[in-house]
Design an enzyme around this catalytic site. Structure first.
Site, PDB file in Angstrom:
ATOM      1  N   SER A 144       2.350   1.207   4.559  1.00  0.00           N
ATOM      2  CA  SER A 144       1.581   2.452   4.582  1.00  0.00           C
ATOM      3  C   SER A 144       0.189   2.174   5.113  1.00  0.00           C
ATOM      4  O   SER A 144      -0.355   1.072   4.932  1.00  0.00           O
ATOM      5  CB  SER A 144       1.475   3.058   3.172  1.00  0.00           C
ATOM      6  OG  SER A 144       0.557   4.137   3.130  1.00  0.00           O
ATOM      7  N   TYR A 157      -2.106   2.439  -5.672  1.00  0.00           N
ATOM      8  CA  TYR A 157      -1.005   2.493  -4.705  1.00  0.00           C
ATOM      9  C   TYR A 157      -1.365   1.698  -3.449  1.00  0.00           C
ATOM     10  O   TYR A 157      -0.567   0.889  -2.950  1.00  0.00           O
ATOM     11  CB  TYR A 157      -0.713   3.950  -4.347  1.00  0.00           C
ATOM     12  CG  TYR A 157       0.235   4.142  -3.192  1.00  0.00           C
ATOM     13  CD1 TYR A 157       1.612   4.004  -3.371  1.00  0.00           C
ATOM     14  CD2 TYR A 157      -0.237   4.471  -1.924  1.00  0.00           C
ATOM     15  CE1 TYR A 157       2.488   4.187  -2.298  1.00  0.00           C
ATOM     16  CE2 TYR A 157       0.628   4.652  -0.854  1.00  0.00           C
ATOM     17  CZ  TYR A 157       1.983   4.506  -1.049  1.00  0.00           C
ATOM     18  OH  TYR A 157       2.849   4.688   0.005  1.00  0.00           O
TER      19      TYR A 157
END
Length: 251
Positions: A144, A157
């Site tokens: 990501s 995250y």
């Protein structure tokens, strides 16, 4: 084995209910993929996903897999490779977590880290060894852009994805020359169940667009894929922004 265009005949998905992974599977099945393994916790959603792929003409199978149980990974994934060669492994295990909650509840934060990083390290190494034994195959890792630089709004995250990304880079270097190809995919904001209800970020994309980028990356034997491609420039600028400035940005 893959065809001349890099499309796998067989595909193993770690995180078998991932919307990005299933979009990728559907795209691959239309091209030529015939066998798809969906690895995940045994749930109705996992079985439903397999049924949908069977309706497209694939031999879709499921295998019980829990990212939070590394001790079980060799046995669970070994069953898949024992059935025949796997041309592509798509590592799509991941949870976003709830930043506000996770900051207050360290155990919840650790669960995010264990799912996104620790579980990926264990299962990734198991799959890498099996692919190396075959002498061919691709390991595609869904990372990501959040891992490029920790942001106040999702640093738990993001830090887990940063670890995953670094692991995948090192694994790719370790496997260079063995016949195994490691490709890291760095999407930005993807419109999925995971992001439902969140403010949409600039350059938002879809699971189908990520799937198309994965296919193109496989054809090109890319090592890193950004989705959309413009994020490579954007994240390079953010990564090098002075910390004082970065803190003031609405991120």
């Amino acid at each position: 084995m893959k065809d001349a265009f890099g499309i796998p005949q067989s595909l193993l998905i770690l995180g078998g209910t991932s919307e990005i992974a299933l979009a990728t599977a559907r795209r691959m099945i239309v091209r030529r993929t015939r066998t798809v393994w969906l690895a995940g916790r045994p749930t109705p959603a996992l079985e439903e996903a397999a049924e949908q792929l069977r309706a497209l003409g694939a031999d879709a199978r499921t295998v019980a897999f829990d990212a939070l149980d590394p001790e079980s990974h060799e046995e669970a994934l070994g069953k898949v490779f024992a059935e025949g060669d796997i041309d592509m492994v798509l590592m799509a295990v991941g949870v976003r977590g709830d930043q506000a909650l996770d900051e207050r509840e360290p155990v919840a934060a650790a669960r995010v880290a264990m799912t996104n990083y620790t579980g990926a390290v264990s299962s990734g190494l198991v799959c890498a060894r099996a692919l190396q034994t075959q002498g061919h195959g691709s390991l595609v890792v869904l990372s990501s852009v959040a891992g490029e630089r920790a942001r106040r709004s999702n640093f738990i995250y993001g830090s887990s994805k940063a670890g995953l990304d670094a692991f995948a880079q090192g694994l790719g270097d370790a496997l260079h020359g063995t016949g195994v190809h490691v490709m890291i995919v760095r999407p930005g904001f993807v419109r999925t169940r995971m992001t439902a209800g969140l403010p949409e970020a600039p350059l938002a994309t879809t699971p189908e667009a990520v799937a198309a980028a994965i296919e193109l990356g496989l054809r090109r034997r890319s090592e890193t894929v950004w989705v959309p491609g413009a994020l490579r420039v954007v994240m390079s600028a953010l990564r090098h922004a002075p910390r004082g400035l970065f803190r003031r940005l609405p991120l």
